[in-house]
Write a protein that holds these residues in place. Structure first.
Motif, PDB file in Angstrom:
ATOM      1  N   PRO B 848     -10.582 -24.182  39.087  1.00  0.00           N
ATOM      2  CA  PRO B 848     -11.795 -23.763  38.388  1.00  0.00           C
ATOM      3  C   PRO B 848     -13.105 -24.159  39.061  1.00  0.00           C
ATOM      4  CG  PRO B 848     -10.873 -25.721  37.356  1.00  0.00           C
ATOM      5  CD  PRO B 848      -9.977 -25.405  38.508  1.00  0.00           C
ATOM      6  N   ILE B 849     -13.037 -24.959  40.108  1.00  0.00           N
ATOM      7  CA  ILE B 849     -14.276 -25.505  40.660  1.00  0.00           C
ATOM      8  C   ILE B 849     -14.608 -24.853  41.998  1.00  0.00           C
ATOM      9  CG2 ILE B 849     -15.397 -27.635  41.471  1.00  0.00           C
ATOM     10  CD1 ILE B 849     -13.657 -29.174  39.531  1.00  0.00           C
ATOM     11  N   VAL B 850     -15.882 -24.516  42.197  1.00  0.00           N
ATOM     12  CA  VAL B 850     -16.318 -23.954  43.475  1.00  0.00           C
ATOM     13  C   VAL B 850     -16.367 -25.069  44.516  1.00  0.00           C
ATOM     14  CG1 VAL B 850     -18.254 -22.909  44.706  1.00  0.00           C
ATOM     15  CG2 VAL B 850     -17.648 -22.096  42.420  1.00  0.00           C
ATOM     16  N   MET B 851     -15.770 -24.810  45.670  1.00  0.00           N
ATOM     17  CA  MET B 851     -15.826 -25.789  46.750  1.00  0.00           C
ATOM     18  C   MET B 851     -16.762 -25.262  47.842  1.00  0.00           C
ATOM     19  SD  MET B 851     -12.775 -27.483  49.012  1.00  0.00           S
ATOM     20  CE  MET B 851     -12.635 -26.361  50.399  1.00  0.00           C
ATOM     21  N   THR B 852     -17.729 -26.067  48.192  1.00  0.00           N
ATOM     22  CA  THR B 852     -18.642 -25.672  49.259  1.00  0.00           C
ATOM     23  C   THR B 852     -18.749 -26.824  50.246  1.00  0.00           C
ATOM     24  OG1 THR B 852     -20.805 -24.679  49.708  1.00  0.00           O
ATOM     25  CG2 THR B 852     -20.759 -26.425  48.056  1.00  0.00           C
ATOM     26  N   SER B 853     -19.316 -26.545  51.418  1.00  0.00           N
ATOM     27  CA  SER B 853     -19.345 -27.586  52.447  1.00  0.00           C
ATOM     28  C   SER B 853     -20.700 -27.595  53.136  1.00  0.00           C
ATOM     29  CB  SER B 853     -18.239 -27.354  53.481  1.00  0.00           C
ATOM     30  OG  SER B 853     -18.460 -26.140  54.167  1.00  0.00           O
ATOM     31  N   GLY B 854     -20.962 -28.659  53.864  1.00  0.00           N
ATOM     32  CA  GLY B 854     -22.244 -28.752  54.556  1.00  0.00           C
ATOM     33  C   GLY B 854     -22.339 -29.976  55.442  1.00  0.00           C
ATOM     34  N   ARG B 855     -23.561 -30.191  55.924  1.00  0.00           N
ATOM     35  CA  ARG B 855     -23.786 -31.235  56.921  1.00  0.00           C
ATOM     36  C   ARG B 855     -24.221 -32.567  56.333  1.00  0.00           C
ATOM     37  NH1 ARG B 855     -26.483 -30.410  62.737  1.00  0.00           N
ATOM     38  NH2 ARG B 855     -25.637 -28.406  63.299  1.00  0.00           N
ATOM     39  N   LEU B 856     -23.982 -33.600  57.108  1.00  0.00           N
ATOM     40  CA  LEU B 856     -24.565 -34.921  56.864  1.00  0.00           C
ATOM     41  C   LEU B 856     -25.484 -35.212  58.053  1.00  0.00           C
ATOM     42  CD1 LEU B 856     -21.371 -36.946  55.913  1.00  0.00           C
ATOM     43  CD2 LEU B 856     -23.041 -35.934  54.373  1.00  0.00           C
ATOM     44  N   VAL B 857     -26.518 -35.986  57.801  1.00  0.00           N
ATOM     45  CA  VAL B 857     -27.478 -36.196  58.877  1.00  0.00           C
ATOM     46  C   VAL B 857     -26.892 -37.011  60.031  1.00  0.00           C
ATOM     47  CG1 VAL B 857     -28.546 -38.261  57.859  1.00  0.00           C
ATOM     48  CG2 VAL B 857     -29.871 -36.808  59.378  1.00  0.00           C
ATOM     49  N   GLU B 858     -25.946 -37.881  59.712  1.00  0.00           N
ATOM     50  CA  GLU B 858     -25.448 -38.776  60.757  1.00  0.00           C
ATOM     51  C   GLU B 858     -24.491 -38.083  61.724  1.00  0.00           C
ATOM     52  OE1 GLU B 858     -25.275 -39.440  57.524  1.00  0.00           O
ATOM     53  OE2 GLU B 858     -26.563 -41.171  57.193  1.00  0.00           O
ATOM     54  N   TYR B 859     -23.871 -37.008  61.281  1.00  0.00           N
ATOM     55  CA  TYR B 859     -22.844 -36.377  62.104  1.00  0.00           C
ATOM     56  C   TYR B 859     -23.225 -34.962  62.477  1.00  0.00           C
ATOM     57  CZ  TYR B 859     -19.891 -40.322  60.772  1.00  0.00           C
ATOM     58  OH  TYR B 859     -19.375 -41.575  60.590  1.00  0.00           O
ATOM     59  N   GLU B 860     -22.453 -34.427  63.423  1.00  0.00           N
ATOM     60  CA  GLU B 860     -22.774 -33.096  63.898  1.00  0.00           C
ATOM     61  C   GLU B 860     -21.488 -32.340  64.174  1.00  0.00           C
ATOM     62  OE1 GLU B 860     -24.002 -29.910  66.551  1.00  0.00           O
ATOM     63  OE2 GLU B 860     -22.599 -31.518  66.993  1.00  0.00           O
ATOM     64  N   GLY B 861     -21.463 -31.070  63.798  1.00  0.00           N
ATOM     65  CA  GLY B 861     -20.326 -30.205  64.097  1.00  0.00           C
ATOM     66  C   GLY B 861     -19.024 -30.768  63.570  1.00  0.00           C
ATOM     67  N   GLY B 862     -17.971 -30.632  64.369  1.00  0.00           N
ATOM     68  CA  GLY B 862     -16.671 -31.165  63.982  1.00  0.00           C
ATOM     69  C   GLY B 862     -16.693 -32.682  63.883  1.00  0.00           C
ATOM     70  N   GLY B 863     -17.666 -33.292  64.516  1.00  0.00           N
ATOM     71  CA  GLY B 863     -17.928 -34.713  64.281  1.00  0.00           C
ATOM     72  C   GLY B 863     -17.205 -35.699  65.171  1.00  0.00           C
ATOM     73  N   GLU B 864     -16.307 -35.249  66.050  1.00  0.00           N
ATOM     74  CA  GLU B 864     -15.551 -36.218  66.855  1.00  0.00           C
ATOM     75  C   GLU B 864     -16.489 -37.042  67.747  1.00  0.00           C
ATOM     76  OE1 GLU B 864     -12.094 -35.629  65.237  1.00  0.00           O
ATOM     77  OE2 GLU B 864     -11.706 -36.339  67.251  1.00  0.00           O
TER      78      GLU B 864
END
Lengths: 209, 983, 73
Positions: B848-864
């Motif tokens: 029932p819940i919408v899942m959305t995604s986004g950025r954090l300031v500390e990380y970038e892209g896939g984040g590795e």
């Protein structure tokens, strides 16, 4: 003579932590030592505001007052520094500091898990020869002696965090506050001191042109 | 290991590193690679750790201090030391994290990057940095990097030599090409490469014989590029971050700039102090929203109804710019018909935003002009992404805000060079410069490359495959998993080369690991082993190779910021460990594939410090300059770019224009289009389509790219709406040799130019003569002067239509606003739309819940990369999901506890609950930078030893569901469904 | 006054203990008075080599880099 202070403009701080990593980078701080951090109130709801906090370099610094080994001193520019050679890592300054500035890195075995106190130096190093290796290893870079300001403020993403001669940076801040041209949060200093927003209205008009 | 060097110096020096760099041959470990002096950097660099743990260690040691009162000694010694500055260099580079393009001065002492200084002179960032930019020096430590080539043997990564790696990989690739054809390989390029590298990558894969290549832009702004370019000519940010200082109002929709582009906020907050109004529309109350005057919470995936809702009020109140629409826009009536259907009640029902709020933002934009709009992934990563962005363009056209300083569509790109890689890099549907894949385009590029067209054609399976767009990176997994009879190429994909992109940024992770399992060969070329290494090692025992590329701080090259400004990076340090620059690795493979001569026909080959062949980067840029006439990448010679980097202080912050100095009159970074040859001295274009300026001063107009008439109506601009000073003060088509002759301008060409220009148009004339004559002599725009298209008739929805997301929480609205029909062949693959949506129409009962995604300031892209940087990793140590208190309480989840987020694709992510009202009830937000956990398990054991990122966590894309844009195959990652379960 | 008295007392105690053959157990710190290693002033040594004016000028110009209004107007 300059009176060094930090000033964080809450209307501009976006909690990006640039100041935190600038500090880590400049002084090669180890994991767990945060000479500077960003605190946020009303996180995630309207009214969310952040400011960046570190040692405030108090004029009458509580840490200095309580230190049992008197390891603190204040430079002519008003920067509170300390002598790690004298520090015993007791943590009394941590009690006294209203801002949580003192940090206690993992130190040598003599102090168990509690090392000598480490804190923001306003990028002014400590009681070692300016720019020397010994100074860097104990206190980090000495940008002030290079004629530069603290890395955190110089690299701030939105120039929210200001550092330097107090009258100069407060002018920069005041200029912005006037331009924002409104009472409320932006000019809270004014309204707190002189009363309700309507009394501050003339200021607002001037800034809004 | 802390050997003291002879001389004392003013500054501290990380000793271990210095010794290393100074004596690259003196190896601490004695390891030798076949390529020569690949010294024991690893071992010694690891020793730095001890060095860094200095705080408190040395304290107490030096008690020989004088007992004088403080401040009384002035050291005589210090003055002497100050003079010793040998070996200290300042290298100017650009942060590699986002598209703002912040300049960095790197202080390098004896080859070691010892300090990082702000560049106050940069007109783009004025010294400012976010957490990522302020920590780029950590790249010089790189402790978690991939240090040498590795190969998966019995489920473990083992070190191998470069020679062995290159030989084995190329043998396998050649064998696969022989057995199954070149299209059985897939090449994921990178938006983190420089312009030169990404350009060479396009050429490299073309010469291998396939269009199966792509890069981050596909899953980032592909819908923007397609939608915006089809509206008015070019698919890029029209203005600049700086130009927002002229805005009187700004709408951020689907952009969290405070976290994704923090330094852009320097300009916005400055603007706001000077009266600019700011509104944010987003499903989350983001940190950007916290800085806005107005915030409206929108249901994820309903951008078009909201935009139409605003336009409804704009039309109703007569706020549209009627003259502008008449003179410069085609087809607005059709749009208006659709808009007026979106009455406030409908808008509120679909978007959740009440009429008053919609009106307030419409009013703000219409009555505080110039007003600008900003969008990012929140608009693009939807099945209707291409329509979302066109609706935004239409909004700005209606308000007459395009081609206006302070207005425009300020589309913030993601990676540092995603704009450049889109412009000249590995796109499956186009050669560099958006030339497309038609025979004529190939012939143009073959001429630029100095190779025979027939030879290139032979490299491909056939001319048909040569001219057929490749599979997109969002769907390569289906190129592996789909039944062979359903795909539009001979063989399924058997080998994948991941060259600088994170797999956790593509959706449907559960199917991705199945695809990885099925491959014959998987090659990763990256400074960090990336999630690809761990995900594949989790699924298979062998057939994976990891090759260490170096970062952009270890090579030179140019990068295009979001505002189209191009900046030149100097090399800060030599490549660390055994890593090599991407173009050097490409050349090494080209030799194995036997086309190194064709690959670098016009490019000098240098030798690097270890004796490897390295294509000369400046020569590559010069080749780009000689080929990319379409979008004006021709004027930015290495010399001009370097001059800008040296004279940053002469450029105005608001206009980006140099006032005096050696770059007088030019715009910073020669933002493309910078037409003609470098000698023509075009100043670059700060704001696209700006008729208030002469074309030789960066002016322009909308592009004539869609014919001259449609259904009997002229598509050319009306009289009087040409750029300032143009000889033709009317609409006109694009220029070619015929038009030039008709106008009697042909003889303005020199004899040499005539030879190359004969039979050519402004895009294919390699002399640059047509552009010179049209612009410099006659003040016209080479691409013509047309109207912008409000109706894009070649798209599935010519007028943007709302279509409910594939996985929608509103079955009732799915019936009203369904997806379009399935496509049998779309970018070589069958693609589901309506059939899947119908199938999952009622799935919101379970999820029932919408899942959305986004950025954090500390990380970038896939984040590795960023999660491997301790200064950043410390700030975000765990994967989490933002969940509203209501949903948390209903699920029995408490703040800070572990919980599961489960999705319809059987995705299960174990992460910390961050209970917050930042998200509304019924919405869960997950940051997308994490990887290294899989369904609750830490994948540490699957990483090469010592090369796992410091922070690992569940990847949101393990659980994202099926759904692709109907034009570009952009993945749907911003709206899907999930449920929250207590762990 | 109080301080002086306190100091006097500590000193006395210290003396009296040492008189019994013990070494001093109390350091002779003066509360609030730094007695540790001395520090150099920022303009001493290093690149400014004692030129205070130059150092102040450098800091002043650096101060203004934090004000983007200064540059745009």
């Amino acid at each position: 003579m300059a009176r060094m202070k930090f000033l964080c403009d809450a209307e501009r701080c976006i909690e990006c932590n640039g100041c935190v990593t600038a500090c880590k980078n400049e002084h090669e701080l180890p994991w767990g030592v945060n000479r500077r951090r960003v605190v946020t109130i009303n996180d995630g709801v309207p009214g969310e505001k952040s400011i960046s906090v570190s040692c405030m370099h108090c004029s009458d610094a509580p840490c200095m007052a309580v230190c049992p080994t008197d390891c603190f001193y204040k430079t002519e520019e008003g920067v509170v520094l300390h002598n790690k050679d004298a520090c015993i890592g007791c943590g009394y300054c941590f009690f006294a500091c209203p801002f949580g500035a003192p940090q206690f890195p993992n130190g040598p075995a003599a102090f168990g898990t509690r090392g000598k106190m480490d804190k923001c130096t306003f990028c002014a190093g400590g009681p070692e020869e300016n720019g020397s290796k010994a100074e860097y290893e104990k206190y980090g870079s000495n940008r002030i002696s290079e004629g530069k300001l603290p890395a955190c403020a110089e690299m701030c993403a939105t120039k929210a965090l200001l550092a330097g001669d107090a009258p100069v940076i407060s002018d920069i801040f005041r200029d912005r506050a006037l331009r924002r041209g409104k009472a409320g949060d932006a000019a809270w200093g004014w309204t707190t001191a002189y009363g309700k927003p309507e009394q501050a209205a003339p200021v607002a008009k001037e800034g809004a042109k | 290991m802390l050997v003291k060097k002879g001389k004392s110096r003013t500054q501290y020096t990380p000793e271990a590193g210095v010794i290393l760099a100074a004596n690259p041959a003196s190896s601490a470990t004695g390891r030798k690679s076949p390529e020569g002096a690949m010294n024991g950097v690893l071992a010694t660099t690891m020793d730095r750790r001890t060095f860094l743990k200095r705080s408190g260690l040395v304290a107490g040691g030096g008690a020989l201090a004088t007992q004088l009162p403080y401040n009384m000694i002035g050291s005589a010694e210090a003055a002497d030391v100050a003079k010793d500055k040998t070996g200290v260099e300042v290298k100017r580079t650009i942060c590699t994290h986002c598209s703002v393009g912040c300049a960095v001065d790197a202080i390098v002492e004896n080859g070691v990057w010892v300090r990082q200084e702000p560049v106050f002179d940069s007109p783009i960032n004025l010294g400012a940095h976010c957490a990522k930019g302020a920590s780029v020096r950590e790249h010089g430590h790189g402790e978690h990097r991939l240090k040498y080539p590795m190969k998966l043997v019995d489920g473990k990564y083992k070190k191998i030599s470069w020679d062995q790696a290159l030989t084995e990989i190329s043998d396998k690739l050649l064998a696969i090409r022989k057995e199954s054809g070149p299209d059985a390989t897939y090449w994921v390029g990178s938006s983190k490469q420089s312009n030169e590298q990404s350009y060479m990558f396009r050429k490299f894969v073309s010469f291998f014989g396939t269009n199966n290549m792509d890069h981050q832009a596909r899953v980032c702004h592909s819908t923007t590029v397609a939608g915006v370019a089809n509206t008015w000519g070019y698919g890029a940010m029209t203005n600049s971050y700086n130009d927002m200082q002229f805005s009187k109002a700004a709408l951020y929709i689907g952009s969290n700039a405070a976290e994704a582009h923090p330094v852009s906020m320097l300009h916005m907050l400055h603007s706001k102090e000077n009266g600019c109004k700011m509104a944010v529309v987003d499903p989350r109350f983001t940190r950007t929203a916290a800085k806005a005057d107005y915030y409206s919470r929108i249901r994820s995936g309903t951008d078009i109804p909201f935009i139409w809702g605003m336009l409804y009020h704009i039309f109703k109140n007569g706020w549209e710019d009627k003259e502008y629409l008449k003179a410069r826009v085609h087809g607005i009536e059709k749009v208006k018909e659709e808009v007026m259907k979106w009455t406030p009640d409908k808008v509120q029902d679909v978007t959740g935003i009440p009429e008053a709020e919609v009106l307030r933002i419409a009013d703000m934009l219409a009555n505080n002009k110039p007003s600008t709009v900003v969008w990012c992934m929140g608009q693009t990563q939807h099945t209707v992404g291409n329509a979302n962005v066109r609706a935004m363009c239409i909004l700005q056209l209606v308000l007459g805000n395009v081609g206006v300083s302070g207005g425009g569509t300020n589309i913030f790109r993601g990676h540092d060079n995603v704009q450049g890689a889109t412009d000249v890099g590995p796109n499956p549907d186009s050669l560099p410069g958006y030339y497309g894949l038609a025979a004529g385009s190939w012939k143009h590029w073959c001429a630029v490359w100095g190779v025979d067209y027939e030879w290139v054609k032979k490299q491909f399976a056939s001319q048909v495959m040569m001219e057929k767009s490749g599979i997109t990176v969002s769907r390569w997994i289906d190129g592996v998993l789909e039944k062979n009879e359903n795909i539009d190429q001979d063989s399924n994909i058997r080998a994948v080369v991941y060259w600088g992109m994170a797999p956790n940024s593509q959706s449907r992770g559960l199917e991705m690991v199945e695809a990885m399992k099925k491959l014959d060969l998987l090659v990763v070329v990256d400074p960090y082993p990336s999630a690809t290494a761990a995900m594949s090692a989790m699924m298979r025992k062998d057939g994976v190779y990891l090759l260490p590329a170096c970062t952009q701080f270890e090579t030179v090259g140019s990068a295009t910021a979001s505002n189209r400004s191009i900046q030149w990076r100097e090399k800060v340090i030599e490549p660390l460990f055994e890593s090599k620059p991407d173009h050097t690795i490409m050349y090494a493979f080209a030799k194995k594939f036997g086309f190194e001569k064709e690959f670098c026909k016009n490019i000098k080959i240098d030798k690097d410090k270890q004796g490897w062949d390295e294509p000369n980067v400046e020569d590559i840029l010069r080749e780009i300059n000689r080929g990319v006439w379409t979008i004006g990448y021709t004027g930015q010679s290495p010399e001009r770019l370097k001059l800008h980097m040296k004279n940053m202080h002469t450029f105005d912050v608001k206009t980006l224009k140099a006032n005096g100095g050696p770059c007088d009159g030019e715009y910073f970074g020669l933002p493309w289009p910078c037409f003609g040859t470098p000698e023509m001295k075009h100043p670059g274009t700060p704001n696209l389509y700006d008729t208030s300026k002469h074309v030789m001063d960066g002016g322009g107009n909308f592009r004539a790219n869609f014919g001259v008439e449609r259904d009997g109506v002229s598509l050319l601009a009306e009289d009087g709406s040409a750029s300032k000073g143009a000889d033709l003060q009317m609409g006109y088509p694009e220029f070619d040799h015929v038009l030039l002759k008709k106008l009697g301008w042909w003889d303005d060409l020199t004899d040499d130019e005539k030879k190359l220009a004969e039979g050519k148009n402004w895009k294919t004339d390699r002399s640059g003569g047509i552009q010179r004559v049209v612009m410099k002599v006659h003040g016209c725009h080479p691409f013509g002067n047309a109207k912008a298209r409000a109706v894009v008739w070649n798209f599935p929805d010519p007028v943007p239509l709302h279509r409910e997301p594939m996985y929608s929480p509103r079955p009732d609205l799915v019936e009203k606003y369904p997806q379009g029909a399935d496509k049998k062949v779309f970018w070589r693959l069958p693609t589901l739309f309506k059939s899947l949506q119908d199938k999952v129409k009622d799935i919101s009962k379970e999820f029932p819940i919408v899942m959305t995604s986004g950025r954090l300031v500390e990380y970038e892209g896939g984040g590795e990369e960023t999660r491997s940087n301790p200064w950043l990793a410390e700030l975000q140590q765990e994967m989490f999901a933002e969940v509203n208190p209501k949903d948390a309480n209903n699920a029995g989840v408490r703040n800070g506890e572990f919980m599961w987020v489960e999705t319809p694709s059987k995705g299960r992510m174990k992460l910390r609950a961050q209970v917050t009202e930042r998200v509304a009830p019924g919405t869960v937000f997950l940051p997308f930078h994490f990887s290294g956990w899989w369904q609750g398990k830490d994948m540490l054991e699957f990483y090469p030893e010592g090369a796992a990122p410091i922070v690992r966590g569940e990847s949101v894309n393990q659980g994202t569901t099926y759904g692709y844009d109907s034009v570009t195959m952009m993945q749907e990652t911003k709206t899907t469904l999930c449920r929250v379960v207590r762990a | 006054m109080k301080k002086a008295l306190f100091l006097a007392l500590t000193v006395t105690v210290g003396l009296s203990l040492s008189a019994c053959g013990e070494y001093s157990q109390v350091a002779s710190y003066k509360p609030g008075n730094y007695q540790g290693k001395s520090d150099t002033r920022p303009w001493e040594g290093g690149q400014f080599a004692g030129n205070k004016q130059a150092w102040e000028a450098a800091l002043n110009s650096r101060n203004q880099t934090q004000n983007e209004y200064k540059r745009t107007h």
